[in-house]
Every structure is written in C-alpha cells, then in structure tokens.
Design a protein around this motif. Structure first.
Motif, PDB file in Angstrom:
ATOM      1  N   MET A  95       0.799  -1.401  -0.035  1.00  0.00           N
ATOM      2  CA  MET A  95      -0.007  -0.127   0.034  1.00  0.00           C
ATOM      3  C   MET A  95       0.905   1.139   0.127  1.00  0.00           C
ATOM      4  O   MET A  95       0.462   2.302  -0.859  1.00  0.00           O
ATOM      5  N   ASN A  96       2.023   1.211   0.923  1.00  0.00           N
ATOM      6  CA  ASN A  96       2.764   2.419   0.898  1.00  0.00           C
ATOM      7  C   ASN A  96       3.461   2.715  -0.456  1.00  0.00           C
ATOM      8  O   ASN A  96       3.705   3.870  -1.032  1.00  0.00           O
ATOM      9  N   LYS A  97       3.780   1.646  -1.373  1.00  0.00           N
ATOM     10  CA  LYS A  97       4.596   1.650  -2.602  1.00  0.00           C
ATOM     11  C   LYS A  97       3.520   2.336  -3.637  1.00  0.00           C
ATOM     12  O   LYS A  97       3.902   3.309  -4.464  1.00  0.00           O
ATOM     13  N   VAL A  98       2.110   2.075  -3.535  1.00  0.00           N
ATOM     14  CA  VAL A  98       1.187   2.717  -4.348  1.00  0.00           C
ATOM     15  C   VAL A  98       1.365   4.224  -4.349  1.00  0.00           C
ATOM     16  O   VAL A  98       1.252   4.979  -5.082  1.00  0.00           O
ATOM     17  N   PHE A  99       0.981   4.617  -3.053  1.00  0.00           N
ATOM     18  CA  PHE A  99       1.130   5.961  -2.495  1.00  0.00           C
ATOM     19  C   PHE A  99       2.564   6.684  -3.071  1.00  0.00           C
ATOM     20  O   PHE A  99       2.386   7.838  -3.623  1.00  0.00           O
ATOM     21  N   LEU A 100       3.359   5.952  -2.909  1.00  0.00           N
ATOM     22  CA  LEU A 100       4.757   6.486  -3.425  1.00  0.00           C
ATOM     23  C   LEU A 100       4.862   6.868  -4.859  1.00  0.00           C
ATOM     24  O   LEU A 100       5.289   7.753  -5.491  1.00  0.00           O
ATOM     25  N   TYR A 101       4.345   5.930  -5.584  1.00  0.00           N
ATOM     26  CA  TYR A 101       4.453   5.835  -7.074  1.00  0.00           C
ATOM     27  C   TYR A 101       3.548   7.036  -7.485  1.00  0.00           C
ATOM     28  O   TYR A 101       3.613   7.689  -8.324  1.00  0.00           O
ATOM     29  N   VAL A 102       2.178   7.037  -6.953  1.00  0.00           N
ATOM     30  CA  VAL A 102       1.206   8.105  -7.367  1.00  0.00           C
ATOM     31  C   VAL A 102       1.797   9.576  -6.723  1.00  0.00           C
ATOM     32  O   VAL A 102       1.653  10.517  -7.596  1.00  0.00           O
ATOM     33  N   GLY A 103       2.537   9.412  -5.931  1.00  0.00           N
ATOM     34  CA  GLY A 103       2.943  10.955  -5.356  1.00  0.00           C
ATOM     35  C   GLY A 103       4.090  11.380  -6.612  1.00  0.00           C
ATOM     36  O   GLY A 103       4.230  12.394  -6.838  1.00  0.00           O
ATOM     37  N   PHE A 104       5.004  10.320  -6.964  1.00  0.00           N
ATOM     38  CA  PHE A 104       6.189  10.676  -7.692  1.00  0.00           C
ATOM     39  C   PHE A 104       5.530  10.881  -9.098  1.00  0.00           C
ATOM     40  O   PHE A 104       6.023  12.073  -9.772  1.00  0.00           O
TER      41      PHE A 104
END
Length: 105
Positions: free
Chosen positions: A1-10
């Motif tokens: 879940m954290n990686k999804v937010f990281l990718y969306v943020g990037f």
C-alpha cells in the motif's frame, strides 16, 4: 500500500513539474497569432498587420493572467475602419486551447 502512494506521489510531482515548465508565455502567443491568425506585430510599437486582409491593426489592450500551470490571454486590436478584433486563448503545455476571435464594428 505504501508503494502505491509513493508511485502516485512521484507521478503527480512529475506531472506538476511538466505543467509548470511548459506553461506558454506572451511571446509564444504572439508566435501563435502569426502562425494561425496571420496577425503580425512588429514588437517595437503597437502596430500590427493582418496578413491575409492587409488591414493595419493597433493593439489597444492586453489582458494576461499567468497562473502556476496555465495562462489565459486576451488581446484587443482596433482596425483602420474602427473595427475591433478580440482574440482569447487558454495556454498549457506549450499549446493554446479554446481560442476564439471576436470581431465587432
């Protein structure tokens, strides 16, 4: 879940940076007017010529709203026969959208 937010943020950060860096300028709009509408201004004074009709135009008003991601511009020209031509455009990503020309008089 954290990686999804990281990718969306990037991806969001990259899109914001692209939008900021590719916002057009007034010079881009003047080039657009020359290319699309055949209105050529000298740049030194407020005298312009509409190439396809040969009519001399005088720039009487410019409204420019520079925002972070886009710009909105409106230019009003007065012709030799007291005709007014108003051009409007919305600019983003080095392009102009929703352009309109209104002639009065």
């Amino acid at each position: 879940m954290n990686k999804v937010f990281l990718y969306v943020g990037f991806v969001t950060l990259v899109l914001v940076a692209i939008a900021i860096l590719t916002r057009p300028t007034e010079a881009d709009y003047n080039h657009y007017l020359e290319k699309q509408e055949k209105i050529i201004c000298s740049g030194k004074d407020f005298a312009c010529v509409q190439e396809n009709t040969g009519e001399k135009l005088e720039l009487i008003e410019t409204k420019l709203q520079n925002r972070v991601f886009f710009m909105v511009i409106e230019k009003t020209f007065q012709g030799e026969r007291d005709t007014k031509t108003t051009t409007r455009a919305f600019g983003m990503f080095h392009m102009f959208f929703n352009t309109s020309i209104e002639k009065a008089g």
